[in-house]
Design a protein around this motif. Structure first.
Motif, PDB file in Angstrom:
ATOM      1  N   MET A  46      -1.976  -0.881  -4.024  1.00 28.78           N
ATOM      2  CA  MET A  46      -1.248  -2.101  -4.304  1.00 28.78           C
ATOM      3  C   MET A  46      -1.420  -2.434  -5.779  1.00 28.78           C
ATOM      4  O   MET A  46      -2.511  -2.377  -6.323  1.00 28.78           O
ATOM      5  N   THR A  85       1.090 -10.655  -1.215  1.00 31.15           N
ATOM      6  CA  THR A  85       0.783  -9.224  -1.178  1.00 31.15           C
ATOM      7  C   THR A  85       1.911  -8.512  -0.434  1.00 31.15           C
ATOM      8  O   THR A  85       2.606  -9.113   0.376  1.00 31.15           O
ATOM      9  N   PRO A 143       1.560  -4.786   0.900  1.00 28.73           N
ATOM     10  CA  PRO A 143       0.972  -3.442   0.975  1.00 28.73           C
ATOM     11  C   PRO A 143       2.025  -2.371   1.195  1.00 28.73           C
ATOM     12  O   PRO A 143       2.909  -2.501   2.037  1.00 28.73           O
ATOM     13  N   GLY A 144       1.950  -1.341   0.393  1.00 28.33           N
ATOM     14  CA  GLY A 144       2.868  -0.223   0.507  1.00 28.33           C
ATOM     15  C   GLY A 144       4.162  -0.387  -0.263  1.00 28.33           C
ATOM     16  O   GLY A 144       4.935   0.556  -0.367  1.00 28.33           O
ATOM     17  N   ALA A 150       0.689  -7.910  -6.489  1.00 30.79           N
ATOM     18  CA  ALA A 150      -0.083  -8.923  -5.757  1.00 30.79           C
ATOM     19  C   ALA A 150      -0.404 -10.053  -6.720  1.00 30.79           C
ATOM     20  O   ALA A 150      -0.699  -9.826  -7.901  1.00 30.79           O
TER      21      ALA A 150
END
Length: 106
Positions: free
Chosen positions: A1, A91, A93-94, A99
């Motif tokens: 991230m 956030t 993720p991926g 973030a």
């Protein structure tokens, strides 16, 4: 991230994290100086921790490590002291999205 790039965080703020109430009023943690952030003057209705609608006058974007619970005192770059209304951690993720932490202040 990934995280929000440091070169975007052009302002410096100081934060006194809210620890809770005591018999003598609100308690704050140690003041953290020189926190990189992006501060924007806004006029936006937001909900506080009790669900009341209040007017936010500043929006702060900072790195994902920022600890600023609602009720914290924040010294803005112009010297004004504001109170954190809400904190949101962003956030994904991926995904290639940075973030960050968003703080709305009154």
């Amino acid at each position: 991230m990934t995280r929000v790039p440091g070169w975007l965080l052009r302002h410096r703020i100081a934060i006194e994290p809210y620890l809770g109430d005591s018999a003598y009023g609100p308690r704050y943690g140690d003041r953290v100086e020189n926190v990189p952030a992006l501060v924007v003057a806004v006029r936006k209705q937001v909900r506080d921790a009790e669900g009341r609608e209040v007017l936010a006058t500043a929006q702060i974007i900072a790195g994902p490590e920022l600890e600023c619970p609602p009720g914290s005192r924040i010294t803005l770059p112009d010297g004004r002291t504001a109170t954190a209304i809400s904190t949101a951690r962003h956030t994904a993720p991926g995904l290639p999205v940075p973030a960050s932490v968003e703080v709305m202040c009154e």
